[in-house]
Design an enzyme around this catalytic site. Structure first.
Site, short mmCIF file in Angstrom:
data_model
loop_
_atom_site.label_atom_id
_atom_site.label_comp_id
_atom_site.label_asym_id
_atom_site.label_seq_id
_atom_site.Cartn_x
_atom_site.Cartn_y
_atom_site.Cartn_z
N TYR A 85 0.82 -1.22 0.00
CA TYR A 85 0.00 0.00 0.00
C TYR A 85 0.86 1.27 0.00
O TYR A 85 0.42 2.32 0.48
CB TYR A 85 -0.96 0.00 1.19
CG TYR A 85 -2.23 -0.79 0.95
CD1 TYR A 85 -3.13 -0.43 -0.07
CD2 TYR A 85 -2.57 -1.88 1.73
CE1 TYR A 85 -4.31 -1.13 -0.29
CE2 TYR A 85 -3.76 -2.60 1.52
CZ TYR A 85 -4.62 -2.21 0.51
OH TYR A 85 -5.79 -2.89 0.29
N ASN A 143 -13.16 -3.65 4.76
CA ASN A 143 -14.05 -3.65 3.59
C ASN A 143 -13.91 -4.88 2.69
O ASN A 143 -14.15 -4.81 1.48
CB ASN A 143 -13.95 -2.33 2.83
CG ASN A 143 -12.56 -2.09 2.24
OD1 ASN A 143 -11.67 -2.91 2.40
ND2 ASN A 143 -12.41 -0.97 1.56
N GLU A 186 1.03 -5.82 -8.82
CA GLU A 186 0.51 -6.49 -7.62
C GLU A 186 0.58 -8.01 -7.75
O GLU A 186 0.85 -8.70 -6.77
CB GLU A 186 -0.93 -6.03 -7.37
CG GLU A 186 -1.01 -4.56 -6.96
CD GLU A 186 -2.43 -4.06 -6.76
OE1 GLU A 186 -2.58 -2.88 -6.45
OE2 GLU A 186 -3.39 -4.86 -6.93
P1 ATP Z 1 -8.37 -1.36 -2.21
O1 ATP Z 1 -7.13 -0.64 -2.68
O2 ATP Z 1 -8.20 -2.00 -0.86
O3 ATP Z 1 -8.90 -2.28 -3.26
P2 ATP Z 1 -9.96 0.84 -2.97
O4 ATP Z 1 -9.13 0.84 -4.23
O5 ATP Z 1 -11.43 0.79 -3.11
O6 ATP Z 1 -9.53 -0.33 -2.01
P3 ATP Z 1 -8.19 2.90 -2.02
O7 ATP Z 1 -8.49 4.34 -2.21
O8 ATP Z 1 -7.13 2.26 -2.85
O9 ATP Z 1 -9.58 2.10 -2.11
O10 ATP Z 1 -7.81 2.72 -0.48
C1 ATP Z 1 -7.16 1.54 -0.01
C2 ATP Z 1 -7.79 1.11 1.29
O11 ATP Z 1 -7.54 2.10 2.27
C3 ATP Z 1 -9.30 0.96 1.22
O12 ATP Z 1 -9.71 -0.32 0.85
C4 ATP Z 1 -9.72 1.27 2.63
O13 ATP Z 1 -9.68 0.12 3.45
C5 ATP Z 1 -8.68 2.26 3.10
N1 ATP Z 1 -9.20 3.61 2.98
C6 ATP Z 1 -9.35 4.34 1.85
N2 ATP Z 1 -9.86 5.55 2.09
C7 ATP Z 1 -10.04 5.60 3.43
C8 ATP Z 1 -10.54 6.57 4.33
N3 ATP Z 1 -10.97 7.77 3.90
N4 ATP Z 1 -10.59 6.26 5.65
C9 ATP Z 1 -10.16 5.06 6.09
N5 ATP Z 1 -9.68 4.07 5.30
C10 ATP Z 1 -9.63 4.34 3.98
#
Ligand code: ATP
Ligand code: MG
Length: 137
Positions: free
Chosen positions: A49, A112, A126
């Site tokens: 991440y 999530n 990835e």
């Molecule tokens: P992922 O990358 O896990 O598939 P995503 O692409 O939908 O999810 P991203 O914006 O890449 O979302 O964020 C990565 C992860 O960080 C999210 O899955 C979530 O768990 C966390 N995250 C993102 N935005 C927030 C926020 N505003 N507050 C808390 N956690 C967040």
């Protein structure tokens, strides 16, 4: 044909819904090209991440992703990247459309249920983060 990376996150693995989530993929014409269950180290999660390292939620995200085992999956199919994102639903399960994985299995924006690559380019990065050549069929 595209490949994308899915992660069934610790919350969903703990809830014993790994099979139910995999069924969503298979029922929607995505095939399992590779799959394994593993425990991420703090270093793994930080590296995976890395794009989010300056975000306020980064520490919580790393903490959550290392809180239990995950299942990492390479999904294969037509438009696999976009299709997987569609099946997942919005990042915040409260905003996720009915019938999506996050609407049905996720509790919160932190817990999530699933991760999905957001582009073909990131999918390749990835996939190679988790899988070696002999694991990719
Ligand atoms: P992922 O990358 O896990 O598939 P995503 O692409 O939908 O999810 P991203 O914006 O890449 O979302 O964020 C990565 C992860 O960080 C999210 O899955 C979530 O768990 C966390 N995250 C993102 N935005 C927030 C926020 N505003 N507050 C808390 N956690 C967040
Ligand atoms: Mg993302």
């Amino acid at each position: 044909m595209e490949q994308t990376l899915s992660i069934i996150k610790p919350d969903a693995a703990a809830k014993n819904v790994i099979g139910k989530i995999i069924d969503r993929f298979e029922s929607n014409n995505l095939r399992i090209a590779a799959l394994k269950k593993l425990q991420l180290s703090k270093e793994d999660a930080q590296k995976f991440y890395d794009v989010h390292k300056n975000r306020p939620f980064f520490r919580d995200l790393v903490q959550f992703m290392t809180s239990g085992p995950v299942v990492v999956i390479v999904l294969e199919g037509e438009n696999a990247v976009a299709k997987n994102r569609e099946l997942m639903g919005a990042t915040n399960p409260k905003e996720a459309k009915k019938g999506t994985i996050r609407a049905d299995f996720a509790e919160s924006i932190d817990a999530n249920a699933v991760h999905g690559s957001d582009s073909l380019e990131n999918a390749a990065i990835e996939i190679s983060f988790f899988f070696g050549k002999r694991e990719l069929i």
